[in-house]
Design a protein around this motif. Structure first.
Motif, mmCIF file in Angstrom:
data_model
loop_
_atom_site.group_PDB
_atom_site.id
_atom_site.type_symbol
_atom_site.label_atom_id
_atom_site.label_comp_id
_atom_site.label_asym_id
_atom_site.label_seq_id
_atom_site.Cartn_x
_atom_site.Cartn_y
_atom_site.Cartn_z
ATOM 1 N N ALA A 10 0.831 -1.201 0.000
ATOM 2 C CA ALA A 10 0.000 0.000 0.000
ATOM 3 C C ALA A 10 0.869 1.256 0.000
ATOM 4 O O ALA A 10 1.822 1.360 0.772
ATOM 5 N N ILE A 27 -3.209 4.631 1.639
ATOM 6 C CA ILE A 27 -3.515 4.522 3.063
ATOM 7 C C ILE A 27 -4.303 5.741 3.540
ATOM 8 O O ILE A 27 -5.309 5.607 4.257
ATOM 9 N N CYS A 53 -8.174 5.360 4.906
ATOM 10 C CA CYS A 53 -8.466 5.735 6.292
ATOM 11 C C CYS A 53 -9.543 6.818 6.351
ATOM 12 O O CYS A 53 -10.444 6.777 7.198
ATOM 13 N N VAL A 82 -2.852 9.575 10.232
ATOM 14 C CA VAL A 82 -2.085 9.243 9.027
ATOM 15 C C VAL A 82 -1.098 10.360 8.690
ATOM 16 O O VAL A 82 0.035 10.100 8.270
ATOM 17 N N THR A 118 -0.454 -4.183 3.756
ATOM 18 C CA THR A 118 -1.265 -2.990 4.054
ATOM 19 C C THR A 118 -0.535 -2.001 4.960
ATOM 20 O O THR A 118 -1.104 -0.959 5.303
ATOM 21 N N ALA A 177 -2.086 0.667 7.682
ATOM 22 C CA ALA A 177 -3.445 1.107 7.356
ATOM 23 C C ALA A 177 -4.470 0.595 8.373
ATOM 24 O O ALA A 177 -5.302 1.367 8.877
ATOM 25 N N SER A 203 -4.152 2.261 11.803
ATOM 26 C CA SER A 203 -4.641 3.639 11.776
ATOM 27 C C SER A 203 -6.168 3.686 11.770
ATOM 28 O O SER A 203 -6.785 4.501 12.467
#
Length: 423
Positions: free
Chosen positions: A149, A154, A158, A205, A396, A399, A402
């Motif tokens: 990712a 991401i 998110c 993020v 991932t 991700a 988060s």
């Protein structure tokens, strides 16, 4: 790798819990429940799908997605060839260039993402998924490591999973069907919780990706969005329950038809072969729906095992015992099953919300809190499986962590807001 560990943990924990219940507590039927499901009858009023039924449901879900994906991706293909997506990208470019610094200026993915966020805001789930999958596909074109990712993917996922939504139409409808005295009383709490969750996802993020949010463009866009939402809140608060449902229907369904009209008129103006462009995009929608079947089957089966094994009951009872021991108010614990299941399965969370209303009454604190949980976030693991699966992402990165952290912020906010609004 994170998704692999979580998936494995779901299966191992579910089977261990089921084994303990079978051999130490005499629940001999639990293994059959996990494989073939728990019947919906007088003896077993709560229906639970086993892993076999879940496999069927997963494929049926993807088959139903084919038509929706084909339609909206076909329309997106028309919009792209007519230049509409590039225009939208230029409009949101100043803001998105700060949140997504790795995306080139004017890249089509910006337009796809804003379409997804707009659909989510208005509760257009059927439109949000195709727009989101198209956004992931566009972002994947820029991704140098195709199985990992990217930062942009991401951030997008998110924000999408945080589920900023203006009107929780389905929750209001269910509350009305359960004879709640004021079905719309969860509207403002839901809006506050989704806004806080979205801001939390952005901050989490951004901190991880070292993005500076204290920039005039970012602050200006967030302030402008806040003003628009506040204006709509003030207007909607002046409406009764019937007026809210009518306004929501006109706004959401009318917007879909407006998008159709604008795309087709724009394409005709640009002298695009409209139907051929639609077919090209629709074929891509079919392929996308087929590609996500393995990911969806794997994730939903693991979630089914957790449900049928009674793992959720063990967690809920443990949490309640802790707060009883501490001598604190435990009313919120009765609404927690919806919050715990919501990241795993939207349908299961909806069923849990209805069960809470039937058990405690539609106007109880637990039922209102359960409604806020249901209307204030997306199904995290479903989103991960479908969106990352559509572009064959295996790693991932951070991700999932988060998303779950943003979910936790949303849960805590929901509990506090409900105590503030409903006592």
């Amino acid at each position: 790798m994170a998704l692999s560990r979580i998936w494995s943990a779901f299966i191992i924990v579910a089977i261990v819990v089921a084994s303990i219940k079978c051999f130490f507590f005499g629940q001999s039927d639990i293994f059959s429940w996990m494989v073939i499901g728990k019947a919906d009858d007088a003896a077993n009023p709560l229906k639970l799908d086993g892993i076999i039924q879940t496999c069927w449901v997963s494929v049926e879900l993807c088959l139903k997605l084919i038509g929706i994906l084909a339609l909206f991706m076909g329309l997106m293909s028309i919009a792209e060839k007519a230049g509409g997506i590039r225009l939208l990208s230029r409009i949101v470019g100043p803001f998105f260039s700060k949140l997504f610094p790795d995306i080139p200026k004017g890249h089509p993915s910006m337009g796809h993402m804003i379409m997804n966020f707009s659909a989510n805001l208005l509760g257009l789930d059927n439109a949000a998924t195709p727009f989101g999958l198209k956004a992931m596909e566009s972002l994947q074109e820029l991704n140098p490591n195709k199985d990992t990712a990217s930062n942009a993917q991401i951030m997008f996922l998110c924000l999408h999973a945080a589920g900023l939504s203006l009107i929780p139409v389905s929750v209001i409808a269910i509350r009305a069907s359960q004879n709640a005295s004021n079905p719309t009383d969860i509207f403002i709490p839901c809006l506050i919780v989704t806004f806080v969750g979205t801001m939390a996802a952005m901050l989490i993020v951004s901190f991880k990706q070292k993005i500076n949010l204290l920039q005039p463009v970012v602050i200006g866009w967030i302030f402008g969005l806040s003003v628009i939402i506040a204006t709509l809140v003030l207007y909607i608060r002046s409406l009764d329950a019937t007026g809210i449902q009518s306004f929501s229907g006109i706004l959401s369904n009318g917007l879909i038809l407006f998008i159709f009209l604008v795309i087709v008129l724009g394409a005709l103006y640009k002298k695009i072969d409209v139907f051929d462009a639609f077919i090209d995009g629709a074929k891509n929608g079919f392929n996308t729906a087929i590609n996500i079947i393995p990911y969806l089957v794997g994730m939903l089966v693991a979630i089914s095992l957790l449900r049928t094994s009674g793992t959720f009951d063990v967690v809920i009872n443990g949490i309640k015992s802790v707060f009883v021991y501490l001598g604190t108010d435990t009313r919120f614990v009765e609404g927690l099953p919806t919050a715990l299941i919501r990241p795993l399965s939207g349908g299961a969370a909806r069923g849990m919300m209805v069960s809470t209303m039937e058990t405690y009454g539609a106007d109880s604190f637990a039922s209102r809190l359960s409604g806020v949980f249901q209307g204030a976030s997306d199904t995290t693991f479903y989103v991960v499986a479908v969106y990352f699966g559509s572009v064959q992402i295996k790693n991932t990165r951070y991700a999932i962590g988060s998303m779950l952290l943003a979910d936790l912020v949303g849960v805590c906010t929901a509990i506090g807001i409900c105590y503030l609004f409903f006592g």
